[in-house]
Structures are given as structure tokens and as C-alpha cells.
Scaffold this motif. Structure first.
Motif, PDB file in Angstrom:
ATOM      1  N   ALA A 147     -16.945  20.895  59.993  1.00 39.40           N
ATOM      2  CA  ALA A 147     -16.577  21.723  58.837  1.00 39.40           C
ATOM      3  C   ALA A 147     -16.969  21.240  57.287  1.00 39.40           C
ATOM      4  O   ALA A 147     -17.330  20.105  57.322  1.00 39.40           O
ATOM      5  CB  ALA A 147     -14.987  21.749  58.848  1.00 39.40           C
ATOM      6  N   SER A 148     -17.272  22.240  56.377  1.00 39.89           N
ATOM      7  CA  SER A 148     -17.719  21.830  55.224  1.00 39.89           C
ATOM      8  C   SER A 148     -17.199  22.843  54.195  1.00 39.89           C
ATOM      9  O   SER A 148     -16.974  24.052  54.490  1.00 39.89           O
ATOM     10  CB  SER A 148     -19.218  22.005  55.178  1.00 39.89           C
ATOM     11  N   ASN A 149     -16.828  22.420  52.981  1.00 39.71           N
ATOM     12  CA  ASN A 149     -16.308  23.123  52.038  1.00 39.71           C
ATOM     13  C   ASN A 149     -17.478  24.163  51.426  1.00 39.71           C
ATOM     14  O   ASN A 149     -17.089  25.083  50.711  1.00 39.71           O
ATOM     15  CB  ASN A 149     -15.693  22.386  50.737  1.00 39.71           C
ATOM     16  N   ALA A 150     -18.529  23.660  51.553  1.00 39.67           N
ATOM     17  CA  ALA A 150     -19.609  24.445  50.819  1.00 39.67           C
ATOM     18  C   ALA A 150     -20.096  25.428  51.873  1.00 39.67           C
ATOM     19  O   ALA A 150     -20.558  26.660  51.784  1.00 39.67           O
ATOM     20  CB  ALA A 150     -21.009  23.631  50.772  1.00 39.67           C
ATOM     21  N   VAL A 151     -20.115  25.114  53.164  1.00 40.55           N
ATOM     22  CA  VAL A 151     -20.661  26.067  54.179  1.00 40.55           C
ATOM     23  C   VAL A 151     -19.637  26.413  55.436  1.00 40.55           C
ATOM     24  O   VAL A 151     -19.085  25.505  55.999  1.00 40.55           O
ATOM     25  CB  VAL A 151     -21.808  25.597  54.933  1.00 40.55           C
ATOM     26  N   PRO A 152     -19.113  27.744  55.516  1.00 41.07           N
ATOM     27  CA  PRO A 152     -17.995  28.080  56.193  1.00 41.07           C
ATOM     28  C   PRO A 152     -18.382  27.554  57.747  1.00 41.07           C
ATOM     29  O   PRO A 152     -19.452  27.795  58.037  1.00 41.07           O
ATOM     30  CB  PRO A 152     -17.579  29.693  56.022  1.00 41.07           C
ATOM     31  N   SER A 153     -17.325  27.284  58.494  1.00 43.19           N
ATOM     32  CA  SER A 153     -17.808  26.905  59.930  1.00 43.19           C
ATOM     33  C   SER A 153     -17.631  27.896  60.637  1.00 43.19           C
ATOM     34  O   SER A 153     -17.234  29.330  60.172  1.00 43.19           O
ATOM     35  CB  SER A 153     -16.738  25.811  60.280  1.00 43.19           C
ATOM     36  N   ALA A 154     -17.926  28.014  61.813  1.00 44.12           N
ATOM     37  CA  ALA A 154     -18.030  28.952  62.937  1.00 44.12           C
ATOM     38  C   ALA A 154     -16.461  29.526  63.083  1.00 44.12           C
ATOM     39  O   ALA A 154     -15.703  28.719  63.067  1.00 44.12           O
ATOM     40  CB  ALA A 154     -18.622  28.537  63.990  1.00 44.12           C
ATOM     41  N   PRO A 155     -16.583  30.896  63.265  1.00 44.99           N
ATOM     42  CA  PRO A 155     -15.032  31.243  63.348  1.00 44.99           C
ATOM     43  C   PRO A 155     -14.297  31.164  64.742  1.00 44.99           C
ATOM     44  O   PRO A 155     -13.949  31.930  65.356  1.00 44.99           O
ATOM     45  CB  PRO A 155     -15.017  32.853  62.928  1.00 44.99           C
ATOM     46  N   VAL A 156     -14.212  29.826  64.645  1.00 43.92           N
ATOM     47  CA  VAL A 156     -13.328  29.209  66.081  1.00 43.92           C
ATOM     48  C   VAL A 156     -12.042  29.381  65.906  1.00 43.92           C
ATOM     49  O   VAL A 156     -11.092  29.671  66.990  1.00 43.92           O
ATOM     50  CB  VAL A 156     -14.139  28.186  66.754  1.00 43.92           C
ATOM     51  N   GLY A 157     -11.551  28.978  64.612  1.00 41.33           N
ATOM     52  CA  GLY A 157     -10.040  28.784  64.451  1.00 41.33           C
ATOM     53  C   GLY A 157      -9.867  27.356  64.867  1.00 41.33           C
ATOM     54  O   GLY A 157     -10.394  26.679  65.849  1.00 41.33           O
ATOM     55  N   PRO A 158      -8.598  27.025  64.209  1.00 45.33           N
ATOM     56  CA  PRO A 158      -7.965  25.471  64.288  1.00 45.33           C
ATOM     57  C   PRO A 158      -7.544  25.319  65.849  1.00 45.33           C
ATOM     58  O   PRO A 158      -7.750  24.189  66.227  1.00 45.33           O
ATOM     59  CB  PRO A 158      -6.895  25.402  63.411  1.00 45.33           C
ATOM     60  N   VAL A 159      -7.185  26.225  66.630  1.00 41.19           N
ATOM     61  CA  VAL A 159      -6.718  25.796  68.069  1.00 41.19           C
ATOM     62  C   VAL A 159      -7.950  25.534  68.933  1.00 41.19           C
ATOM     63  O   VAL A 159      -7.986  24.649  69.741  1.00 41.19           O
ATOM     64  CB  VAL A 159      -5.933  27.192  68.591  1.00 41.19           C
ATOM     65  N   GLU A 160      -9.095  26.309  68.871  1.00 44.91           N
ATOM     66  CA  GLU A 160     -10.201  26.425  69.704  1.00 44.91           C
ATOM     67  C   GLU A 160     -11.103  24.889  68.998  1.00 44.91           C
ATOM     68  O   GLU A 160     -11.302  24.285  69.902  1.00 44.91           O
ATOM     69  CB  GLU A 160     -11.117  27.425  69.606  1.00 44.91           C
ATOM     70  N   ASN A 161     -10.949  24.645  67.821  1.00 41.97           N
ATOM     71  CA  ASN A 161     -11.476  23.557  67.089  1.00 41.97           C
ATOM     72  C   ASN A 161     -10.814  22.230  67.868  1.00 41.97           C
ATOM     73  O   ASN A 161     -11.366  21.331  68.328  1.00 41.97           O
ATOM     74  CB  ASN A 161     -11.336  23.605  65.733  1.00 41.97           C
ATOM     75  N   LEU A 162      -9.691  22.231  67.939  1.00 43.96           N
ATOM     76  CA  LEU A 162      -8.749  21.377  68.601  1.00 43.96           C
ATOM     77  C   LEU A 162      -9.179  20.990  69.875  1.00 43.96           C
ATOM     78  O   LEU A 162      -9.430  19.948  70.419  1.00 43.96           O
ATOM     79  CB  LEU A 162      -7.339  21.716  68.392  1.00 43.96           C
ATOM     80  N   HIS A 163      -9.166  21.959  70.505  1.00 40.85           N
ATOM     81  CA  HIS A 163      -9.594  21.873  72.255  1.00 40.85           C
ATOM     82  C   HIS A 163     -10.854  21.578  72.418  1.00 40.85           C
ATOM     83  O   HIS A 163     -11.232  20.393  73.149  1.00 40.85           O
ATOM     84  CB  HIS A 163      -9.399  23.195  72.876  1.00 40.85           C
ATOM     85  N   ARG A 164     -11.836  21.942  71.505  1.00 36.51           N
ATOM     86  CA  ARG A 164     -13.182  21.310  71.556  1.00 36.51           C
ATOM     87  C   ARG A 164     -13.376  19.933  71.351  1.00 36.51           C
ATOM     88  O   ARG A 164     -13.972  19.306  72.003  1.00 36.51           O
ATOM     89  CB  ARG A 164     -14.018  22.302  70.710  1.00 36.51           C
ATOM     90  N   GLN A 165     -12.359  19.608  70.197  1.00 33.92           N
ATOM     91  CA  GLN A 165     -12.720  18.123  69.883  1.00 33.92           C
ATOM     92  C   GLN A 165     -12.068  17.169  71.086  1.00 33.92           C
ATOM     93  O   GLN A 165     -12.525  16.229  71.475  1.00 33.92           O
ATOM     94  CB  GLN A 165     -11.994  17.804  68.346  1.00 33.92           C
ATOM     95  N   VAL A 166     -10.909  17.461  71.488  1.00 30.71           N
ATOM     96  CA  VAL A 166     -10.253  16.864  72.582  1.00 30.71           C
ATOM     97  C   VAL A 166     -10.952  16.630  73.805  1.00 30.71           C
ATOM     98  O   VAL A 166     -11.240  15.758  74.556  1.00 30.71           O
ATOM     99  CB  VAL A 166      -8.894  17.658  72.768  1.00 30.71           C
ATOM    100  N   ARG A 167     -11.529  17.874  74.080  1.00 32.49           N
ATOM    101  CA  ARG A 167     -12.636  17.795  75.477  1.00 32.49           C
ATOM    102  C   ARG A 167     -13.905  17.203  75.038  1.00 32.49           C
ATOM    103  O   ARG A 167     -13.969  16.282  76.019  1.00 32.49           O
ATOM    104  CB  ARG A 167     -13.090  19.361  75.741  1.00 32.49           C
ATOM    105  N   MET A 168     -14.405  17.010  73.840  1.00 29.83           N
ATOM    106  CA  MET A 168     -15.471  16.075  73.503  1.00 29.83           C
ATOM    107  C   MET A 168     -15.098  14.766  73.797  1.00 29.83           C
ATOM    108  O   MET A 168     -15.868  13.985  74.378  1.00 29.83           O
ATOM    109  CB  MET A 168     -16.029  16.503  72.254  1.00 29.83           C
TER     110      MET A 168
END
Length: 370
Positions: A147-168
Motif C-alpha cells: 500500500a502507498s499513499n501516492a499510488v492506490p492499491s489494488a481494490p482487494v479491501g482490508p479483509v482480503e488484504n489480511l487473509h493474503r498477508q496471513v496466508r503469505m
């Protein structure tokens, strides 16, 4: 071999059945940047370029500090108590401060890592020199945050972001079962909040991402903090367009109707932030909130006039595994009539009991009026 390394070896050996993979078995990991990275073995010498990643590791591994040989951006853990709990075997070598230019490549290489975990902030896009050098030496790099304040992140949302990070991290640490269990825990708690908020009108909220006495007014953006606020039944201020955070003029804040003010605090006091975080007495946090609302113009804010002023430890937002706690407590503040019997303190106790290698001591949130 130091004591941290020896104890970590014992834990991995005694709990080997939990990992479901052999330590010397290669595995492919998809990181948060979508890169497929091959790890030749279970890593045992990890350098974190965002030290707060150790909190995610702690949800999945019984002794994460035994795997970390160095870190950067330590202040972003934002809790001297939590930092000390991971340094019981001795101070962790520091390879950088809070910004990319402070990273020491030689310092990283001197630690002989078998994995470097980066973020797009500490290793910005286009900064290929570090990645190329590590790659040439056969040291894999995974990104834990993009994530970056200059470049919007992919629209996955915080829940999917959490799941992806935990899975990683589950793949990195060989802890897939624990990662799956944590994801199920998060889904269950978020679903309960969503059920109770069904049909509720969003509450306009001034969620301040950098609460200090010497600066104003940094408000939550449309992504990350703002999206979590949405899950809690709120909405950020209407003029906000930036992804992470945005500076507004005090005059705008005063004339813009909003119902609730949520400040952020932590364990370090630069800019005289409110002291809110693990092991810090609630009275200190309330004193900090009182000083914040004594800033010029704040007495005129509708949220302050109605005494709907609260504060959180920044870790509830910046460390994805703790996002569930933010959603629960913010939902109670925004919609007290719907979530009166919800108990975020019990959720923290469950996190400590079921997942965290190093228990986190509350309070992690506070209100100006209890």
C-alpha cells in the motif's frame, strides 16, 4: 549459537508436526506484491525491513524472535513493551530507521539472512539496486505490504488484504494450519459485527492518523484506515480523496459535521502524542486525549462537544492481525446501541490465548469519558 537461536531450534523441533512441511523442503510463496518467490528451505535467518511484521509472525509461530536476525523501522512497532518482549534474548540488530535511504545494505548482508521481508515503502517501486544485489547473492525477498499513499492499491479491501498477508506468512513459516485458523477467527468476528450493523446508517467520523499536539489535521484516507472504518459502520470526512491519509485545514474540520473523533496514540511520544498502547495505564491515554481536544479550535468540533472522543493504539490499524480489534471497538463507539454487549477485551484475550506467541497487554483503546 546464542540463546534465542537455541531456544527457537528447540521450539521448531518440538512442534515440528504443527508446520506440516519439512524444514529443508522448498516452497513457493506468493507475496503481497503478487510475486511468486521460491524459498529453498524454511527460513531461519530473517531480516525484517518493517519490524512490526514480527507481530504477524507472532500470530503463527511460537517464537518469532528466534527467526529474526535483524530489523528496520523499529519505532513503527509503536510499543517499547512489545519491542522488549521480542528482545529478551538481547537487542536485535538494526539495519535501518524509518525511511528507505537509512537502510544499510552492508548491515543486512552482514547478518547472512536467508530471507529479507520488505515493504513497498522501504523498498519503493523502481528501487531495483537492493533487490538485484540480494538476488545475485541468492537471498530471496518477499513483500509484506504494498500500500502507498501516492499510488492506490489494488481494490482487494482490508479483509482480503489480511487473509493474503496471513496466508503469505503461513507459507513462509510453514504454518498453514495456524494461518487458516486465524483467518477463520477473523472472519467470524467481522461477520458478527457486520450482522449487528446491517441496515445502520454510516457515522461520519474524524479518524486522525497522526494525533499530536504540534500538528493538525491528518485524517484517514479512503483505503486502509478508511476501509476499516467502513467495516465498523463509519465513514471518513467527505473532502478526503487520498488513499492512506490526508492533511485537512482546521477550518474545514470545524465546519464539517461529524459525530465521532477517534485519535491515534502509541508508545513513543514524538510530537506529544497520547500515550495509548500495550501496558500503558488508561489514565495516561485519557490525559493525552484531553490535551488533544484542548488544541485551538477543537472545542468547537461537534464530536468534542458531544464528548464522543476516543483513542486507539496505532497497532490496531497498522498491523493487519489486530484490525479485527479496531473494527470491534470502533463499531461500539459509533453504534453503541447495536453493539452494547460486544466485548473487544474478550477478543484480545482470545487472540492472546489462541494465537499470540507473546501476549499483548491492554488497554489498547481508551475514551475521554468512561
Amino acid at each position: 549459537m546464542n540463546r534465542r537461536r537455541f531456544c527457537g531450534g528447540l521450539l521448531v523441533s518440538s512442534l515440528g508436526a504443527t508446520w506440516a512441511v519439512r524444514a529443508d523442503e522448498p516452497r513457493r510463496v506468493t507475496d503481497m506484491a503478487g510475486r511468486s518467490v521460491t524459498l529453498p528451505r524454511l527460513p531461519g535467518r530473517i531480516v525484517l525491513l518493517e519490524a512490526r511484521d514480527i507481530l504477524c509472525m507472532a500470530m503463527l509461530h511460537p517464537d518469532p524472535a528466534s527467526l529474526v536476525v535483524g530489523w528496520a523501522a523499529v519505532d513503527r512497532i509503536d510499543s517499547p513493551q512489545v519491542q522488549a518482549s521480542f528482545e529478551r534474548g538481547g537487542p536485535m540488530p538494526v539495519v535501518g530507521q524509518q525511511t528507505p535511504e537509512t537502510l544499510s545494505v552492508e548491515g543486512i548482508l552482514a547478518l547472512s539472512p536467508d530471507l529479507v521481508v520488505a515493504s513497498s515503502y522501504m523498498v519503493p517501486q523502481g528501487s531495483d539496486a537492493l533487490l538485484a544485489r540480494l538476488s545475485a547473492l541468492g537471498i530471496p525477498v518477499v513483500f509484506s505490504e504494498v500500500a502507498s499513499n501516492a499510488v492506490p492499491s489494488a481494490p482487494v479491501g482490508p479483509v482480503e488484504n489480511l487473509h493474503r498477508q496471513v496466508r503469505m506468512w503461513g507459507d513462509v513459516l510453514g504454518a498453514r494450519e495456524q494461518a487458516t485458523a486465524f483467518s477463520a477467527f477473523a472472519d467470524a468476528h467481522l461477520a458478527e459485527v457486520a450482522k449487528r450493523l446491517k441496515g445502520a446508517a454510516p457515522v461520519t467520523t474524524y479518524l486522525e492518523v497522526q494525533s499530536t499536539l504540534d500538528d493538525c489535521c491528518w485524517v484517514a484516507g479512503t483505503q486502509v484506515w478508511g476501509e476499516l472504518l467502513t467495516l465498523a459502520g463509519g465513514t471518513t470526512l467527505p473532502a478526503v480523496t487520498a488513499p492512506w491519509f490526508q492533511k485537512l485545514q482546521l477550518e474545514y474540520l470545524v465546519r464539517t459535521p461529524h459525530d465521532v473523533y477517534i485519535a491515534s496514540g502509541g508508545g513513543w511520544s514524538a510530537g506529544r502524542r497520547p500515550a495509548i498502547g500495550p501496558g500503558i495505564p488508561a489514565a495516561e491515554g485519557r490525559d493525552g486525549l484531553e490535551r488533544l481536544v484542548a488544541r485551538t479550535g477543537f472545542a468547537s468540533l461537534p464530536s468534542v462537544r458531544r464528548h464522543r472522543v476516543h483513542g486507539i493504539w496505532t497497532g490496531l490499524i497498522t498491523s493487519p492481525p489486530f484490525n479485527v480489534l479496531f473494527v470491534e471497538i470502533a463499531a461500539k463507539w459509533l453504534h453503541p446501541e447495536r453493539l452494547r454487549d460486544l466485548d473487544p477485551a474478550a477478543t484480545l484475550a482470545e487472540l492472546n490465548r489462541r494465537f499470540l506467541a507473546v501476549p499483548i497487554e491492554g488497554p489498547l483503546w481508551v475514551s475521554i469519558q468512561e
